[in-house]
Design an enzyme around this catalytic site. Structure first.
Site, PDB file in Angstrom:
ATOM      1  N   ASP A   1     -10.501  -9.276  34.079  1.00 40.78           N
ATOM      2  CA  ASP A   1      -9.813  -8.986  35.350  1.00 40.78           C
ATOM      3  C   ASP A   1     -10.833  -8.731  36.453  1.00 40.78           C
ATOM      4  OD1 ASP A   1      -7.217  -9.231  34.410  1.00 40.78           O
ATOM      5  OD2 ASP A   1      -6.545  -7.377  35.359  1.00 40.78           O
TER       6      ASP A   1
ATOM      7  N   ASP B   1     -10.377  -7.853  28.042  1.00 40.98           N
ATOM      8  CA  ASP B   1      -9.211  -7.736  28.921  1.00 40.98           C
ATOM      9  C   ASP B   1      -9.640  -7.173  30.272  1.00 40.98           C
ATOM     10  OD1 ASP B   1      -6.422  -7.689  29.625  1.00 40.98           O
ATOM     11  OD2 ASP B   1      -6.458  -5.524  29.282  1.00 40.98           O
TER      12      ASP B   1
ATOM     13  N   LYS C   1     -20.117  -1.440  22.987  1.00 38.79           N
ATOM     14  CA  LYS C   1     -20.598  -0.074  23.213  1.00 38.79           C
ATOM     15  C   LYS C   1     -21.252   0.412  21.917  1.00 38.79           C
ATOM     16  CE  LYS C   1     -19.477   2.944  25.920  1.00 38.79           C
ATOM     17  NZ  LYS C   1     -20.278   3.657  26.966  1.00 38.79           N
TER      18      LYS C   1
ATOM     19  N   ASP D   1     -19.841  -0.722  29.829  1.00 33.77           N
ATOM     20  CA  ASP D   1     -19.760  -0.030  31.127  1.00 33.77           C
ATOM     21  C   ASP D   1     -20.807  -0.586  32.087  1.00 33.77           C
ATOM     22  OD1 ASP D   1     -21.728   1.066  29.485  1.00 33.77           O
ATOM     23  OD2 ASP D   1     -21.438   3.127  30.184  1.00 33.77           O
TER      24      ASP D   1
ATOM     25  N   TYR E   1      -6.139  -4.006  19.975  1.00 34.19           N
ATOM     26  CA  TYR E   1      -4.800  -4.537  20.183  1.00 34.19           C
ATOM     27  C   TYR E   1      -3.994  -4.605  18.885  1.00 34.19           C
ATOM     28  CZ  TYR E   1      -5.256  -6.036  25.045  1.00 34.19           C
ATOM     29  OH  TYR E   1      -5.374  -6.060  26.394  1.00 34.19           O
TER      30      TYR E   1
END
Ligand code: IPM
Ligand code: MG
Length: 368
Positions: A253, A249, A193, A225, A143
């Protein structure tokens, strides 16, 4: 509790103002019935601030935010401002608040209330009783990393975002997550990751190091993932998850939707503690500004009310009144009262303001 707790209300755009108005009912109730009072200031953020001042966050508003005990934010954004310049768009105001207030630890709980378990898109037994807390790093990573740009090159353009983390940035958010895991089930998943990204390698290394200070915590590393997959396969294996800004983020969700409604989920974003133990803090619902239903008194105010409960807990050490509000939410839903987003057959459909009213009635009963 000390008097004069200073709050800044930033209702923002869309349904922001109407859901925040319901929090005022709770604040009035606390004042009248529990003798807990707040000093309240209100200001503009997001599109509302663009319309008034030409920027989504003025320096004066940022200054106020830095100097209150806690900020409560509604929501920002909407189609009206889709085409404004990137650096002043509604979302930029929110990101500046996070960055400049150094709010690096974004706490996003996802609880599935029993009365809403069948509203989830997953099978009821997979989600009922679900209680996850995602700790998302929120001032670094992709970000904010530099360089960040789009440049012209031969035959087109080239866009760059930079994923960058320092040891110190990872350490401080991991410490918050370990502390919270200690107060909960003692289980922490650190998500990155490391198989592909250097930031993931460092993240894993630092999380492991901090883990040595918390011998009672069972730390597990997981690729992002795989975490996304596990969240929809068997979400109850998780308690606390700590992860970077971008993965956080996305995964938050995903976790949010497990509970059946974004309209129910609160969040807190905290800075580190200063010498007196004070943390800067901003509380906000996870849902957005929902322009399609804005101004129609249809929104679900519970995520914002629950964000206010988190404020009582984390900024004012008032677990009693936070519990009371959370219980009132459960009881209101238990009575079958629903806003449109969580409406189910046989339940009573109410407006945003009626939901606020019903909630204060439940508070009255609980406090009687
Ligand atoms: C969130 C939102 C924000 C983010 C947007 C509005 C900038 O999606 O709080 O999760 O990406 O952080
Ligand atoms: Mg998001």
């Amino acid at each position: 509790m000390a008097a004069n707790k200073k709050l800044l209300f930033l209702p923002g755009d869309g349904i922001g103002p109407e859901v925040m108005a319901q929090v005022r009912k709770v604040i009035d109730w606390l004042d009248n019935r529990r003798h807990v009072s707040f000093e309240l200031e209100e200001d503009l953020v997001g599109g509302a601030a663009i319309d008034a001042h030409g920027t989504s966050l003025t320096d004066a508003t940022l200054d106020k935010a830095m100097n209150v005990d806690a900020v409560l934010l509604g929501a920002v954004g909407g189609p009206k401002w889709d085409n404004v310049a990137r650096d002043i768009r509604p979302e930029a105001g929110l990101l500046t608040l996070r960055k400049d207030m150094d709010l690096f630890a974004n706490l996003r709980p996802a609880n599935c209330l029993p009365s809403l378990a069948d509203a989830s898109s997953l099978k009821e037994d997979l989600v009922s009783g679900l209680d996850i807390l995602i700790v998302r790093e929120s001032t670094g990573g992709a970000y904010f990393g530099q360089p960040k740009m789009i440049e012209d090159i031969e035959g087109g353009q080239r866009a760059v975002d930079t994923q960058v983390y320092t040891t110190a940035e990872i350490e401080r958010v991991c410490r918050v997550a370990f502390d919270l895991a200690e107060k909960r089930s003692g289980k922490l998943h650190s998500v990155e990751k490391a198989n592909v990204m250097e930031t993931g390698v460092l993240w894993r290394q630092v999380a492991t190091e901090i883990g040595k200070e918390f011998s009672g915590i069972e730390l597990q590393h997981m690729y992002a993932d795989n975490c996304a997959m596990q969240l929809v396969r068997a979400p109850k294996q998780f308690d606390v998850i700590v992860t970077d800004n971008l993965f956080g983020d996305i995964l938050s969700d995903c976790a949010a939707m497990l509970t059946g409604s974004l309209g129910m989920l609160p969040s807190a974003t905290l800075s580190g503690a200063d010498q007196s133990g004070r943390r800067r803090a901003m509380y906000e619902p996870v849902h957005g500004s929902a322009p399609d239903i804005a101004g129609k008194d249809k929104a679900n105010p519970l995520a914002t009310i629950l964000s206010f409960a988190m404020m009582l807990r984390y900024s004012f050490d008032d677990g009693n009144n936070a519990d009371l509000i959370e219980d009132a939410v459960k009881n209101t839903l238990g009575r079958g009262i629903r806003t449109g987003d969580i409406m189910q057959e046989g339940m009573e459909l109410v407006s945003c303001s009626q939901m606020g009213q019903a909630l204060t009635e439940e508070l009255d009963k609980l406090a009687a």
